[in-house]
Design an enzyme around this catalytic site. Structure first.
Site, PDB file in Angstrom:
ATOM      1  N   CYS A   1      13.679  10.562   7.045  1.00 40.32           N
ATOM      2  CA  CYS A   1      13.542  10.368   8.497  1.00 40.32           C
ATOM      3  C   CYS A   1      14.920  10.408   9.150  1.00 40.32           C
ATOM      4  O   CYS A   1      15.024  10.528  10.362  1.00 40.32           O
ATOM      5  CB  CYS A   1      12.751   9.127   8.840  1.00 40.32           C
ATOM      6  SG  CYS A   1      13.175   7.697   7.922  1.00 40.32           S
TER       7      CYS A   1
ATOM      8  N   LYS B   1       0.893  -1.171   0.000  1.00 39.31           N
ATOM      9  CA  LYS B   1       0.000   0.000   0.000  1.00 39.31           C
ATOM     10  C   LYS B   1       0.930   1.220   0.000  1.00 39.31           C
ATOM     11  O   LYS B   1       1.455   1.611   1.022  1.00 39.31           O
ATOM     12  CB  LYS B   1      -0.902  -0.079   1.219  1.00 39.31           C
ATOM     13  CG  LYS B   1      -1.687   1.121   1.715  1.00 39.31           C
ATOM     14  CD  LYS B   1      -1.935   2.250   0.825  1.00 39.31           C
ATOM     15  CE  LYS B   1      -2.461   3.471   1.558  1.00 39.31           C
ATOM     16  NZ  LYS B   1      -1.725   4.670   1.143  1.00 39.31           N
TER      17      LYS B   1
ATOM     18  N   GLU C   1       8.475   2.023  11.644  1.00 40.68           N
ATOM     19  CA  GLU C   1       9.641   2.876  11.412  1.00 40.68           C
ATOM     20  C   GLU C   1       9.103   4.292  11.309  1.00 40.68           C
ATOM     21  O   GLU C   1       8.443   4.634  10.337  1.00 40.68           O
ATOM     22  CB  GLU C   1      10.298   2.423  10.095  1.00 40.68           C
ATOM     23  CG  GLU C   1      11.683   2.920   9.904  1.00 40.68           C
ATOM     24  CD  GLU C   1      12.576   2.510  11.050  1.00 40.68           C
ATOM     25  OE1 GLU C   1      13.007   3.410  11.772  1.00 40.68           O
ATOM     26  OE2 GLU C   1      12.808   1.300  11.237  1.00 40.68           O
TER      27      GLU C   1
ATOM     28  N   GLU D   1       9.623  16.576  14.834  1.00 39.87           N
ATOM     29  CA  GLU D   1      10.110  16.369  13.470  1.00 39.87           C
ATOM     30  C   GLU D   1       9.424  17.359  12.532  1.00 39.87           C
ATOM     31  O   GLU D   1       8.206  17.478  12.533  1.00 39.87           O
ATOM     32  CB  GLU D   1       9.786  14.937  13.031  1.00 39.87           C
ATOM     33  CG  GLU D   1      10.373  14.585  11.695  1.00 39.87           C
ATOM     34  CD  GLU D   1      10.183  13.117  11.336  1.00 39.87           C
ATOM     35  OE1 GLU D   1       9.059  12.615  11.466  1.00 39.87           O
ATOM     36  OE2 GLU D   1      11.171  12.471  10.933  1.00 39.87           O
TER      37      GLU D   1
END
Ligand code: UN1
Length: 496
Positions: A284, A175, A250, A385
């Site tokens: 990331c 997906k 993750e 973040e």
């Protein structure tokens, strides 16, 4: 020409059952429609899961070296289509072409590395405590794996997940992110060309709240591997936890580069520029904080500013472009909001800090490379973040404070220190709380044959890539073979 994406279920290319579609546009020029793709929903997911479940029974029994040959073939075809795929990544996701080639190369590397595992997949043998008894462990596949992947590495990350999963004997349903459906479709075309039996590899497009959710909640999905935001990861993890599904998460990072007073400043500068602004900060592993020793802080910040002000923003199609656009309008607004937050909290915007609207840039989602100075550990821009070309500069008095600050975050993916002092380098390796630590290198640039993942709220204990990926996609089975011909009771019959 607009790419018309379809789902790939049980070896067939299909539209969504409802025929609904969505659009993917070039983030550097939103007038450019790159692709249309199916807005799938539960019935499409059910069909893909049924196909993957059925195919699993045969696939898991194919010898691993043979399974690996399919992956090897994917690697060969990917190599052939590297340039075409890289162009598509640049067009759909916006990263400069050199980086897009790197994205595909990471997939190719992963193919050849994973294929090698087909002839390893080692277990262990160990003595039994009883005579005439044999003890060993073997890896067994898990079943149907749902792979939910982000847009920032639209080829590399699906490869990281799908390739080890398949070598281990699982079947997969990808997906992909809503922002990069064409890249995913092209990638799965390449998997399809490698000739996997129907149902082994499936692709279902759509939005996370519909397709992602249906996959995560599906009782016949055995494992979910997710890369994305911490917020979504928490939801995915919660659902999987309640249904005892294996889940590999993750998520975010708040990675930092430390520069000590003894560092090679030119080298540290190149690292900081690449780590903070490469992929427009949308990794990331991106360098989101720069922790600078007070003796070099002013000088280094100036060097950074002068180098960063030369970076060329633009569409990926232009070979001179160093910084591409932000992926979409929502992300662009989010990055902008963080600048307001930084100002409110007392940080100084010494460079950038706004959406870039000049000339052609106005057609896309461009944001100026941004440096925030005077950032202190409690500020939101030091903790959250941002996922954009924004770096927060923090000053420290000594090594101990640098380590305290680098660890002062809920995340723990990547980290870096620039120093010429070997003792400090090893102390940093020991004391930094992160899954990855670079010495005299930037926070980005992981290689596929080493474990990738983070501590604290970055992940949930797994490591993708490397041989550790096998621990995600297999269960251990412990096997005892008693060839004594009699009942031997462990812990009892071998004791007087
Ligand atoms: C990611 O940002 O999700 O180490 C992956 C790196 C790349 C992978 C990044 N090889 O920056």
């Amino acid at each position: 020409m607009t790419f018309r994406c379809q789902n790939y279920i049980n070896g067939q290319w299909l539209d969504a059952i409802t025929s609904d579609t969505l659009e993917s546009r070039n983030p550097a020029n939103t007038e450019e429609l790159v692709a249309t793709f199916p807005r799938s929903n539960s019935p499409d997911v059910n069909a893909a899961v049924a196909a993957a479940r059925h195919a699993y029974q045969t696939w898991r029994q194919i010898p691993a070296p043979t399974r690996a040959e399919y992956i090897f073939k994917v690697g060969e075809i990917l190599t052939q289509y590297k340039e075409e795929l890289a162009q598509l990544i640049s067009q759909e996701m916006g990263k400069p072409i050199a980086e897009a080639r790197g994205d595909v190369q990471e997939g190719i590397d992963c193919a050849f590395y994973s294929a090698g595992e087909g002839r390893r997949l080692y277990g262990q043998t160990t003595p039994s405590e009883m005579p005439n008894k044999f003890a060993m462990t073997v890896r067994v596949p898990i079943g149907v794996c749902a792979l939910i992947t982000p847009w920032n590495f639209p080829v590399a990350i699906p490869c990281w997940k799908a390739m080890p999963a398949l070598v281990c004997g699982n079947t997969v349903i990808l997906k992909p992110a809503e922002d990069t459906p064409a890249c995913a479709t092209k990638l799965i075309e390449i998997f399809a060309a490698a000739g996997f039996p129907p149902g082994v590899v499936n692709l279902v497009h759509g939005v996370g709240e519909e397709v992602g959710k249906a996959l995560v909640e599906h009782p016949d999905v055995d494992l979910v591997s997710f890369t994305g935001s911490s917020q979504t990861g928490a939801e995915v993890g919660g659902i999987c936890g309640r249904s005892h599904k294996r889940v590999c998460l993750e998520m975010g990072g708040k990675n930092a580069q430390i520069v000590m007073e003894d560092a090679d400043l030119e080298l540290a500068l190149e690292g900081a520029i690449w780590g903070a602004f490469g992929t427009t900060g949308q990794r990331c592993t991106a360098t989101s904080r720069l922790i600078l020793h007070r003796d070099i802080k002013e000088k280094f910040t100036q060097m950074l500013q002068s180098r960063a002000s030369q970076l060329r923003l633009g569409a990926a199609i232009d070979p001179n472009t160093e910084i591409g656009p932000i992926i979409n309008h929502r992300q662009l607004q989010q990055v902008r909001q963080y600048i307001d937050i930084a100002r409110e909290e007392g940080a100084k915007v010494v460079m950038g800090g706004d959406i870039a609207r000049e000339g052609e840039l106005g057609k896309g989602y461009f944001f100026l490379p941004t440096i925030l100075d005077g950032v202190t550990p409690g500020m939101r821009v030091a903790q959250e973040e941002i996922f954009g070309p924004v770096v927060a500069v923090m000053e420290v008095n000594d090594f101990a404070e640098a380590i305290a600050i680098i660890n002062n975050t809920n995340y723990g993916l990547s980290s870096s220190i620039y120093t010429r002092d070997i003792n400090r380098a090893f102390a940093a390796i020991r004391d930094i709380e992160a899954g990855i630590t670079y010495i005299n290198g930037p926070t980005i640039g992981a290689e596929v044959h080493l474990p990738f993942g983070g501590v604290k709220r970055t992940g949930n204990g797994h490591r993708e890539a490397g041989s550790t990926a096998l621990d995600i996609f297999t269960e251990w089975k412990t096997v005892y073979v008693d060839f004594s011909g009699s009942l031997q009771r462990a812990q009892i019959d071998n004791r007087s």
